[in-house]
Design a protein around this motif. Structure first.
Motif, PDB file in Angstrom:
ATOM      1  N   ALA A   1     -24.133 -14.775 -36.517  1.00  0.00           N
ATOM      2  CA  ALA A   1     -23.192 -15.701 -36.981  1.00  0.00           C
ATOM      3  C   ALA A   1     -21.823 -15.176 -37.333  1.00  0.00           C
ATOM      4  O   ALA A   1     -20.838 -15.921 -37.302  1.00  0.00           O
ATOM      5  N   GLN A   2     -21.611 -13.959 -37.865  1.00  0.00           N
ATOM      6  CA  GLN A   2     -20.306 -13.410 -38.123  1.00  0.00           C
ATOM      7  C   GLN A   2     -19.269 -13.367 -36.898  1.00  0.00           C
ATOM      8  O   GLN A   2     -18.213 -13.612 -36.868  1.00  0.00           O
ATOM      9  N   VAL A   3     -20.113 -13.022 -35.776  1.00  0.00           N
ATOM     10  CA  VAL A   3     -19.552 -12.921 -34.380  1.00  0.00           C
ATOM     11  C   VAL A   3     -19.098 -14.287 -33.923  1.00  0.00           C
ATOM     12  O   VAL A   3     -17.967 -14.463 -33.779  1.00  0.00           O
ATOM     13  N   MET A   4     -20.067 -15.534 -34.146  1.00  0.00           N
ATOM     14  CA  MET A   4     -19.701 -16.854 -33.586  1.00  0.00           C
ATOM     15  C   MET A   4     -18.513 -17.083 -34.733  1.00  0.00           C
ATOM     16  O   MET A   4     -17.563 -17.861 -33.995  1.00  0.00           O
ATOM     17  N   LEU A   5     -18.387 -17.034 -35.926  1.00  0.00           N
ATOM     18  CA  LEU A   5     -17.376 -17.318 -36.890  1.00  0.00           C
ATOM     19  C   LEU A   5     -16.081 -16.717 -36.435  1.00  0.00           C
ATOM     20  O   LEU A   5     -15.020 -17.383 -36.249  1.00  0.00           O
ATOM     21  N   ALA A   6     -16.192 -15.187 -35.853  1.00  0.00           N
ATOM     22  CA  ALA A   6     -14.808 -14.850 -35.304  1.00  0.00           C
ATOM     23  C   ALA A   6     -14.316 -15.415 -34.267  1.00  0.00           C
ATOM     24  O   ALA A   6     -13.043 -15.497 -34.175  1.00  0.00           O
ATOM     25  N   VAL A   7     -15.212 -15.699 -33.275  1.00  0.00           N
ATOM     26  CA  VAL A   7     -14.822 -16.508 -32.152  1.00  0.00           C
ATOM     27  C   VAL A   7     -14.238 -17.815 -32.629  1.00  0.00           C
ATOM     28  O   VAL A   7     -13.282 -18.148 -31.891  1.00  0.00           O
ATOM     29  N   LEU A   8     -14.854 -18.625 -33.453  1.00  0.00           N
ATOM     30  CA  LEU A   8     -14.214 -20.030 -33.812  1.00  0.00           C
ATOM     31  C   LEU A   8     -12.866 -19.639 -34.459  1.00  0.00           C
ATOM     32  O   LEU A   8     -11.961 -20.665 -34.350  1.00  0.00           O
ATOM     33  N   ARG A   9     -12.919 -18.866 -35.310  1.00  0.00           N
ATOM     34  CA  ARG A   9     -11.568 -18.654 -35.864  1.00  0.00           C
ATOM     35  C   ARG A   9     -10.356 -18.313 -35.003  1.00  0.00           C
ATOM     36  O   ARG A   9      -9.367 -18.858 -35.261  1.00  0.00           O
ATOM     37  N   VAL A  10     -10.640 -17.800 -33.920  1.00  0.00           N
ATOM     38  CA  VAL A  10      -9.555 -17.268 -32.977  1.00  0.00           C
ATOM     39  C   VAL A  10      -9.477 -18.381 -32.232  1.00  0.00           C
ATOM     40  O   VAL A  10      -8.162 -18.795 -31.980  1.00  0.00           O
ATOM     41  N   GLN A  11     -10.336 -19.385 -31.736  1.00  0.00           N
ATOM     42  CA  GLN A  11     -10.303 -20.448 -31.172  1.00  0.00           C
ATOM     43  C   GLN A  11      -9.465 -21.683 -31.851  1.00  0.00           C
ATOM     44  O   GLN A  11      -8.549 -22.273 -31.426  1.00  0.00           O
ATOM     45  N   GLY A  12      -9.660 -21.434 -33.212  1.00  0.00           N
ATOM     46  CA  GLY A  12      -8.918 -22.587 -34.184  1.00  0.00           C
ATOM     47  C   GLY A  12      -7.733 -22.027 -34.400  1.00  0.00           C
ATOM     48  O   GLY A  12      -6.512 -22.903 -34.255  1.00  0.00           O
ATOM     49  N   MET A  13      -7.293 -20.646 -34.252  1.00  0.00           N
ATOM     50  CA  MET A  13      -5.900 -20.258 -34.483  1.00  0.00           C
ATOM     51  C   MET A  13      -5.032 -20.737 -33.185  1.00  0.00           C
ATOM     52  O   MET A  13      -4.022 -21.277 -33.052  1.00  0.00           O
TER      53      MET A  13
ATOM     54  N   ASN B   1      -5.913 -23.315 -30.968  1.00  0.00           N
ATOM     55  CA  ASN B   1      -5.816 -24.398 -30.973  1.00  0.00           C
ATOM     56  C   ASN B   1      -4.718 -25.203 -31.871  1.00  0.00           C
ATOM     57  O   ASN B   1      -4.240 -26.326 -31.775  1.00  0.00           O
ATOM     58  N   GLY B   2      -4.477 -24.374 -33.255  1.00  0.00           N
ATOM     59  CA  GLY B   2      -3.615 -24.746 -33.967  1.00  0.00           C
ATOM     60  C   GLY B   2      -2.182 -24.178 -33.525  1.00  0.00           C
ATOM     61  O   GLY B   2      -1.075 -24.482 -34.636  1.00  0.00           O
ATOM     62  N   GLY B   3      -1.910 -23.754 -32.462  1.00  0.00           N
ATOM     63  CA  GLY B   3      -0.565 -23.239 -32.235  1.00  0.00           C
ATOM     64  C   GLY B   3      -0.170 -21.768 -31.965  1.00  0.00           C
ATOM     65  O   GLY B   3       0.755 -21.290 -31.439  1.00  0.00           O
TER      66      GLY B   3
ATOM     67  N   ALA C   1      -0.462 -18.178 -30.347  1.00  0.00           N
ATOM     68  CA  ALA C   1      -0.639 -17.910 -28.938  1.00  0.00           C
ATOM     69  C   ALA C   1      -1.682 -16.624 -29.100  1.00  0.00           C
ATOM     70  O   ALA C   1      -1.846 -15.951 -30.057  1.00  0.00           O
ATOM     71  N   LEU C   2      -2.785 -16.806 -27.970  1.00  0.00           N
ATOM     72  CA  LEU C   2      -3.746 -15.938 -28.011  1.00  0.00           C
ATOM     73  C   LEU C   2      -3.231 -14.404 -27.869  1.00  0.00           C
ATOM     74  O   LEU C   2      -3.827 -13.655 -28.859  1.00  0.00           O
ATOM     75  N   ALA C   3      -2.239 -14.041 -27.417  1.00  0.00           N
ATOM     76  CA  ALA C   3      -1.777 -12.782 -27.164  1.00  0.00           C
ATOM     77  C   ALA C   3      -1.446 -12.145 -28.614  1.00  0.00           C
ATOM     78  O   ALA C   3      -1.282 -11.053 -28.935  1.00  0.00           O
ATOM     79  N   ASP C   4      -1.091 -12.964 -29.800  1.00  0.00           N
ATOM     80  CA  ASP C   4      -0.472 -13.038 -30.982  1.00  0.00           C
ATOM     81  C   ASP C   4      -1.662 -12.670 -32.039  1.00  0.00           C
ATOM     82  O   ASP C   4      -1.422 -12.347 -33.241  1.00  0.00           O
ATOM     83  N   ILE C   5      -3.068 -12.960 -31.654  1.00  0.00           N
ATOM     84  CA  ILE C   5      -4.055 -12.952 -32.459  1.00  0.00           C
ATOM     85  C   ILE C   5      -4.219 -11.337 -32.672  1.00  0.00           C
ATOM     86  O   ILE C   5      -4.258 -10.682 -31.919  1.00  0.00           O
ATOM     87  N   PRO C   6      -4.324 -11.080 -34.026  1.00  0.00           N
ATOM     88  CA  PRO C   6      -4.579  -9.625 -34.395  1.00  0.00           C
ATOM     89  C   PRO C   6      -5.837  -9.003 -33.842  1.00  0.00           C
ATOM     90  O   PRO C   6      -6.969  -9.731 -33.964  1.00  0.00           O
ATOM     91  N   ARG C   7      -5.884  -8.024 -33.105  1.00  0.00           N
ATOM     92  CA  ARG C   7      -6.578  -7.258 -32.360  1.00  0.00           C
ATOM     93  C   ARG C   7      -8.151  -7.046 -33.179  1.00  0.00           C
ATOM     94  O   ARG C   7      -9.326  -7.305 -32.768  1.00  0.00           O
TER      95      ARG C   7
END
Length: 251
Positions: A170-182, A184-186, A188-194
């Motif tokens: 579930a923790q991994v699922m939430l991490a994926v969803l948070r990245v997707q949410g960010m 979708n919120g505008g 850029a995927l490249a700017d997501i913290p590693r």
């Protein structure tokens, strides 16, 4: 084995309730009409209740997803199919609570229908005809609410349970969803913290959330222009894709 036990338990209970509700319907709802009228009417309404129960279940997911900005995507409709929740969230805040609410919605909707069906079965007059929704509502309730992982596809109950206990999956699922949410919120995927994609619990390679994370890591490095790492994770994803449930492979 667990999946089969849950399925047959749900089937036996729902068939027993179908017989009981058939008796209630024929003796109360139609005011003593002839059996040749009551039985076909009951069978037709029972079939309609199956479609109604499925639509209520999926509709509740979509309504909760809309309210929680989870972007629920409906699957192709199939009778007697166990429920799955495909989401495309916007924003990262409150993701755990939003996902629990979205996954719970279908279960709650079927529980309400089951309660109405029980009340109808215990009543007299025309309202007793609403007992037709009881058998399939109970079937859906058991199939979706009892935590189960059938061929890697987690039902609503399993998703909710893992979120409540904060399991590694579930923790991994939430991490994926948070990245997707960010994204979708505008953002850029490249700017997501590693660290959002890497400071996570280790999962078995056949866990669907690990496989989805692997694909997201591939897309992340591709967005950052790191082709070597992108190809590495793409090859890893391709080697694991056989473990994905069918509904994930089509996405």
């Amino acid at each position: 084995m667990k999946s089969k036990i849950i399925f047959f338990a749900a089937l036996v209970v729902s068939l027993a309730l179908a017989a009981l509700c058939g008796y209630v319907f024929c003796t109360r709802a139609l005011g003593g009409a002839a059996l040749w009228i009551c039985v076909p009417a009951y069978v037709a309404l029972l079939f309609a209740s199956i479609i109604f129960g499925d639509l209520v279940h999926e509709g509740a997911h979509m309504l909760a997803g809309l309210c929680c900005k989870m972007g629920v995507k409906p699957d192709r409709y199939k009778l007697f199919r166990t429920s799955s929740v495909n989401v495309c969230p916007v924003g990262e805040r409150g993701m755990r609570g939003r996902m629990i609410a979205t996954a719970c919605a279908g279960i709650v909707a079927n529980a309400v229908c089951a309660v109405v069906g029980i009340a109808a079965a215990l009543s007299a007059g025309a309202f007793s005809g609403c007992c037709v929704m009881l058998p399939y509502s109970i079937y859906l309730l058991i199939i979706n609410a009892v935590p189960d992982d059938r061929n890697g596809a987690k039902n609503d109950g399993m998703v909710v349970w893992e979120l409540i206990i904060k399991s590694s999956s579930a923790q991994v699922m939430l991490a994926v969803l948070r990245v997707q949410g960010m994204v979708n919120g505008g953002t850029a995927l490249a700017d997501i913290p590693r660290e959002m994609l890497f400071d996570l619990p280790q999962l078995p390679e056949d866990d669907v959330n690990f496989i989805v994370l692997t694909r997201l890591r591939c897309e992340y490095f591709s967005a950052r222009g790191d082709d070597e790492q992108a190809q590495k994770y793409l090859a890893r994803y391709n080697s694991l894709a056989e473990y994905l449930p069918p509904e994930y492979r089509s996405e």
